[in-house]
Design an enzyme around this catalytic site. Sequence first.
Site, mmCIF file in Angstrom:
data_model
loop_
_atom_site.group_PDB
_atom_site.id
_atom_site.type_symbol
_atom_site.label_atom_id
_atom_site.label_comp_id
_atom_site.label_asym_id
_atom_site.label_seq_id
_atom_site.Cartn_x
_atom_site.Cartn_y
_atom_site.Cartn_z
ATOM 1 N N ASP A 123 0.684 -1.285 0.059
ATOM 2 C CA ASP A 123 0.004 -0.023 0.087
ATOM 3 C C ASP A 123 0.740 1.253 0.077
ATOM 4 O O ASP A 123 2.045 1.222 0.610
ATOM 5 C CB ASP A 123 -0.971 0.116 1.269
ATOM 6 C CG ASP A 123 -1.814 -1.042 1.259
ATOM 7 O OD1 ASP A 123 -2.324 -1.267 -0.011
ATOM 8 O OD2 ASP A 123 -2.574 -1.494 2.175
ATOM 9 N N ASP A 141 -6.922 -1.541 -4.673
ATOM 10 C CA ASP A 141 -8.032 -1.151 -3.801
ATOM 11 C C ASP A 141 -8.958 -0.290 -4.566
ATOM 12 O O ASP A 141 -10.298 -0.147 -4.091
ATOM 13 C CB ASP A 141 -7.494 -0.392 -2.307
ATOM 14 C CG ASP A 141 -6.600 -1.672 -1.755
ATOM 15 O OD1 ASP A 141 -6.748 -2.757 -1.736
ATOM 16 O OD2 ASP A 141 -5.653 -1.016 -0.806
#
Length: 167
Positions: A123, A141
């Site tokens: 991330d 995401d």
Amino acid sequence: MNRPICSTGLRWLWLVVVVLILDLGSKQLVLKHFYLYESVPLIPYFNLTYAQNLGAAFSFLADKDGWQRWLFALIAVAISVILMVMMYRSSAKKKLSNIAYALIIGGALGNLFDRLVHGFVIDFIDFYVGDWHFPTFNIADMAICIGAALVIIDSFSSPDEKTIKAG
């Protein structure tokens, strides 16, 4: 009855490839140029911050012993297969639902790749206000969330609006 692939929702699978290229490419850049937890401010309220997520969304189950990696991998495969079957059964003219499914598949496969190769999801997108930070996320995401939102929006349209008429 066999239908040509171009007449089914699978015609939109090119979008899966686009999501994968953007997601995996951006994650590779982060791995190459950042060390873990390094944060680079870009504009107010937005940083690039390298983080590793062992869990699912918002680090759900990240503190477990590692079994969650395989559970989330299995879920990603199952969802991708189910959505591809739905796309095959759908007309290519049902743009909104097929685009939504392709975004979700692309995101699921991008994060699946991370889980299988690295053991965690990479991330790096970090939004914040003051000291409050939204959980760090990635392009996969975003694709999943946008796809899910499109599924919800599509559920409100009438059957006539879902199919784009030719001509």
